[in-house]
Motif scaffolding. Structure first.
Motif, PDB file in Angstrom:
ATOM      1  N   GLY A 299       0.803  -1.222   0.000  1.00  0.00           N
ATOM      2  CA  GLY A 299       0.000   0.000   0.000  1.00  0.00           C
ATOM      3  C   GLY A 299       0.833   1.268   0.000  1.00  0.00           C
ATOM      4  N   GLY A 300       0.257   2.336  -0.571  1.00  0.00           N
ATOM      5  CA  GLY A 300       0.917   3.637  -0.550  1.00  0.00           C
ATOM      6  C   GLY A 300       0.720   4.344   0.771  1.00  0.00           C
ATOM      7  N   ASN A 301       1.090   5.633   0.802  1.00  0.00           N
ATOM      8  CA  ASN A 301       1.049   6.391   2.053  1.00  0.00           C
ATOM      9  C   ASN A 301      -0.350   6.440   2.654  1.00  0.00           C
ATOM     10  N   HIS A 302      -1.352   6.739   1.834  1.00  0.00           N
ATOM     11  CA  HIS A 302      -2.711   6.884   2.355  1.00  0.00           C
ATOM     12  C   HIS A 302      -3.276   5.552   2.834  1.00  0.00           C
ATOM     13  N   ALA A 303      -2.976   4.475   2.108  1.00  0.00           N
ATOM     14  CA  ALA A 303      -3.478   3.155   2.508  1.00  0.00           C
ATOM     15  C   ALA A 303      -2.889   2.724   3.834  1.00  0.00           C
ATOM     16  N   VAL A 304      -1.573   2.906   3.970  1.00  0.00           N
ATOM     17  CA  VAL A 304      -0.900   2.549   5.228  1.00  0.00           C
ATOM     18  C   VAL A 304      -1.384   3.457   6.349  1.00  0.00           C
ATOM     19  N   SER A 305      -1.646   4.726   6.022  1.00  0.00           N
ATOM     20  CA  SER A 305      -2.118   5.667   7.027  1.00  0.00           C
ATOM     21  C   SER A 305      -3.451   5.211   7.615  1.00  0.00           C
ATOM     22  N   GLY A 306      -4.318   4.655   6.781  1.00  0.00           N
ATOM     23  CA  GLY A 306      -5.588   4.156   7.282  1.00  0.00           C
ATOM     24  C   GLY A 306      -5.429   2.913   8.136  1.00  0.00           C
ATOM     25  N   LEU A 307      -4.430   2.099   7.813  1.00  0.00           N
ATOM     26  CA  LEU A 307      -4.187   0.864   8.557  1.00  0.00           C
ATOM     27  C   LEU A 307      -3.771   1.119  10.009  1.00  0.00           C
ATOM     28  N   LYS A 308      -3.122   2.245  10.237  1.00  0.00           N
ATOM     29  CA  LYS A 308      -2.555   2.506  11.574  1.00  0.00           C
ATOM     30  C   LYS A 308      -3.628   2.579  12.664  1.00  0.00           C
TER      31      LYS A 308
ATOM     32  N   VAL B  41     -13.001   5.370  13.322  1.00  0.00           N
ATOM     33  CA  VAL B  41     -12.263   5.674  12.092  1.00  0.00           C
ATOM     34  C   VAL B  41     -12.058   4.399  11.275  1.00  0.00           C
ATOM     35  N   ALA B  42     -11.623   3.323  11.935  1.00  0.00           N
ATOM     36  CA  ALA B  42     -11.391   2.058  11.234  1.00  0.00           C
ATOM     37  C   ALA B  42     -12.676   1.535  10.595  1.00  0.00           C
ATOM     38  N   ASP B  43     -13.784   1.689  11.294  1.00  0.00           N
ATOM     39  CA  ASP B  43     -15.064   1.218  10.771  1.00  0.00           C
ATOM     40  C   ASP B  43     -15.470   2.012   9.532  1.00  0.00           C
ATOM     41  N   ARG B  44     -15.328   3.337   9.598  1.00  0.00           N
ATOM     42  CA  ARG B  44     -15.692   4.180   8.458  1.00  0.00           C
ATOM     43  C   ARG B  44     -14.829   3.857   7.240  1.00  0.00           C
ATOM     44  N   LEU B  45     -13.532   3.682   7.468  1.00  0.00           N
ATOM     45  CA  LEU B  45     -12.614   3.411   6.359  1.00  0.00           C
ATOM     46  C   LEU B  45     -12.865   2.045   5.732  1.00  0.00           C
ATOM     47  N   SER B  46     -13.305   1.088   6.560  1.00  0.00           N
ATOM     48  CA  SER B  46     -13.581  -0.251   6.034  1.00  0.00           C
ATOM     49  C   SER B  46     -14.832  -0.265   5.163  1.00  0.00           C
ATOM     50  N   LYS B  47     -15.724   0.685   5.386  1.00  0.00           N
ATOM     51  CA  LYS B  47     -16.983   0.730   4.628  1.00  0.00           C
ATOM     52  C   LYS B  47     -16.914   1.657   3.416  1.00  0.00           C
ATOM     53  N   ASP B  48     -15.921   2.534   3.396  1.00  0.00           N
ATOM     54  CA  ASP B  48     -15.808   3.484   2.288  1.00  0.00           C
ATOM     55  C   ASP B  48     -14.352   3.508   1.818  1.00  0.00           C
ATOM     56  N   SER B  49     -14.064   2.824   0.747  1.00  0.00           N
ATOM     57  CA  SER B  49     -12.686   2.713   0.251  1.00  0.00           C
ATOM     58  C   SER B  49     -12.154   4.035  -0.283  1.00  0.00           C
ATOM     59  N   LYS B  50     -13.050   4.985  -0.617  1.00  0.00           N
ATOM     60  CA  LYS B  50     -12.613   6.280  -1.146  1.00  0.00           C
ATOM     61  C   LYS B  50     -12.395   7.325  -0.043  1.00  0.00           C
ATOM     62  N   ALA B  51     -12.751   6.993   1.176  1.00  0.00           N
ATOM     63  CA  ALA B  51     -12.623   7.962   2.276  1.00  0.00           C
ATOM     64  C   ALA B  51     -11.154   8.192   2.612  1.00  0.00           C
ATOM     65  N   TRP B  52     -10.841   9.428   2.972  1.00  0.00           N
ATOM     66  CA  TRP B  52      -9.473   9.788   3.370  1.00  0.00           C
ATOM     67  C   TRP B  52      -9.403   9.742   4.890  1.00  0.00           C
ATOM     68  N   ASP B  53      -8.443   9.015   5.416  1.00  0.00           N
ATOM     69  CA  ASP B  53      -8.396   8.792   6.860  1.00  0.00           C
ATOM     70  C   ASP B  53      -8.305  10.095   7.654  1.00  0.00           C
ATOM     71  N   GLN B  54      -7.595  11.104   7.107  1.00  0.00           N
ATOM     72  CA  GLN B  54      -7.454  12.364   7.843  1.00  0.00           C
ATOM     73  C   GLN B  54      -8.780  13.108   7.929  1.00  0.00           C
ATOM     74  N   ALA B  55      -9.552  13.075   6.866  1.00  0.00           N
ATOM     75  CA  ALA B  55     -10.865  13.724   6.884  1.00  0.00           C
ATOM     76  C   ALA B  55     -11.780  13.035   7.889  1.00  0.00           C
ATOM     77  N   VAL B  56     -11.797  11.704   7.871  1.00  0.00           N
ATOM     78  CA  VAL B  56     -12.635  10.949   8.802  1.00  0.00           C
ATOM     79  C   VAL B  56     -12.195  11.195  10.236  1.00  0.00           C
ATOM     80  N   PHE B  57     -10.907  11.192  10.468  1.00  0.00           N
ATOM     81  CA  PHE B  57     -10.319  11.445  11.790  1.00  0.00           C
ATOM     82  C   PHE B  57     -10.828  12.769  12.372  1.00  0.00           C
ATOM     83  N   ASN B  58     -10.838  13.820  11.559  1.00  0.00           N
ATOM     84  CA  ASN B  58     -11.259  15.136  12.027  1.00  0.00           C
ATOM     85  C   ASN B  58     -12.765  15.248  12.179  1.00  0.00           C
TER      86      ASN B  58
END
Length: 429
Positions: free
Chosen positions: A223-232, A327-344
């Motif tokens: 995964g790239g930066n954004h994908a790994v960022s969501g995994l954390k 955050v993990a739940d939202r990202l798992s349901k929406d593959s286009k979501a950006w983890d930083q946006a969801v986080f905030n």
């Protein structure tokens, strides 16, 4: 005469019989008493306490111990050393608790006041609400292997954590080289593939290799930066459950000072900002103008630029864990979501009809100490006074040529090369 003599003989015989009876009784009583004393006092009244045979043996053999006794003594010494080691660990634990107690001296009082019995509000200016949620009870059963690593690496239950795969190997080297230079001992690389694990071990870098996870393994390895960022957000949950506060770090960060010296620890989440000024970083009242509304044309809005999900300090509290889960739940349901946006969104959006907001306390870090690359390249490098400030970290989050800019930051702040930043544009080409 004969009758008188017979009477006298009869009287004498009676007296003799009585005397004999008394003697017999006396003899019987004497024998009885003798038997009693013989039973209860076999050694008589005046006997000295004999020396126990074991003492005599010890005195005799003290000069020449048997091999069994020597081995027994060695075993006792080993046991004493083990107990001493356990006592040292207990002392270390007590010192840690003392340090944390001193650190949160006021916080404990606030928690007791707020969570205890009901109370009246004090005079104006004296009322203060609870800001620091109590930590969760650590549960080592969640991940015993990680718990053992953290026990060895973390300091005061705090640790810097970065996730990395082979795609960011060169940046990772710059990352941990500067961490070592600054002297930060409590950091850990979460290796997402075998090559990163081997690379860290060969460079004497604390590393933790995650157990295979079919659901996220492909993201971890390629995964790239954004994908790994969501995994954390999934990975961090175990750290918090184990009772550790985590300073989560992206790999594109240059460390110039120890960040733990500048953390307040009074909130569930303490994050650096993507803002580039006091207004944007810390919030401002933005007035929206709608002329068609006549005299009510002006509407006031609260604005703040987002927190950076690549560098934040998170405490092991229930709201913090709920944040990670959401955050993990939202990202798992929406593959286009950006983890930083969801986080905030989860941190800032309040409760409203149909939605229960997250009750997590938050603090914005000093934007000049925890500096993003927009602040550095657009403002700081052009200001003679600001150039003299030494930030804690610089996060190259606004620019794509990350490795080159990271090396330039090292040249400027570490090696003192004053023109090291000059060749880069404000933004991206």
């Amino acid at each position: 005469m004969a009758g008188r003599r017979d009477a006298l003989l009869t009287t004498r015989d009676k007296n003799h019989s009585v005397t004999a009876s008394r003697i017999a009784v006396a003899v019987f009583i004497g024998v009885l008493l003798g038997s009693i004393f013989a039973f209860f006092l076999p050694h008589g009244f005046l006997t000295s306490t004999p020396t126990p045979p074991t003492l005599n043996r010890k005195m005799v053999s003290s000069a020449c111990e048997s091999p069994e006794q020597v081995n027994a003594l060695k075993f006792d010494i080993r046991s004493a050393k083990e107990k001493n080691s356990e006592l040292k660990k207990e002392v270390k634990g007590l010192m840690e608790r003392l340090r944390l107690a001193e650190q949160g001296k006021g916080q404990a009082t606030e928690q007791f006041v707020v969570l205890g019995e009901n109370h009246k509000a004090g005079p104006v200016g004296t009322v203060k609400a609870l800001r620091t949620n109590p930590p969760v009870i650590p549960d080592d059963s969640v991940n015993p292997r990680l718990a053992k690593i953290l026990e060895e690496v973390a300091i005061y239950k705090e640790i810097v954590v970065v996730l990395a795969n082979t795609n960011v190997l060169e940046m990772l080297q710059v990352w941990f080289t500067n961490i070592k230079r600054v002297g930060i001992p409590n950091y850990l690389v979460v290796a997402l593939d075998d090559r990163i694990e081997e690379f860290c071990k060969s460079n004497d870098v604390p590393v933790y290799r995650r157990d295979p996870d079919q659901g996220v393994d492909s993201i971890a390895k390629s995964g790239g930066n954004h994908a790994v960022s969501g995994l954390k957000f999934r990975v961090l949950r175990e750290f918090l459950q184990l009772g550790y506060s985590v300073l989560l770090s992206d790999v594109d960060i240059v460390y110039l000072q120890n960040p733990f010296d500048y953390i307040y620890r009074d909130s569930d989440v303490e994050s650096m900002s993507d803002g580039h000024s006091n207004h944007t970083a810390y919030g401002f009242n933005d007035v929206f103008d709608e002329p068609s509304m006549g005299w009510a044309r002006y509407a006031h809005t609260m604005r703040i630029w987002v927190y950076n999900s690549g560098f934040f300090y998170i405490r092991p509290t229930i709201p913090s864990i709920e944040l990670l889960d959401r955050v993990a739940d939202r990202l798992s349901k929406d593959s286009k979501a950006w983890d930083q946006a969801v986080f905030n969104e989860l941190l800032f959006f309040p409760s409203h009809p149909g939605y229960d907001g997250l009750h997590a306390s938050k603090r914005t870090m000093d934007m000049y100490l925890f500096m993003n690359s927009k602040v550095l390249f657009k403002t700081v490098r052009k200001d003679a006074k600001l150039k003299k400030l030494k930030p804690v970290i610089v996060h190259v989050n606004y620019h794509p040529n990350k490795l080159e800019r990271m090396n330039a930051v090292v040249e400027f702040y570490v090696n003192g090369k004053q023109d090291a930043l000059d060749s880069f544009p404000d933004g991206s080409d």
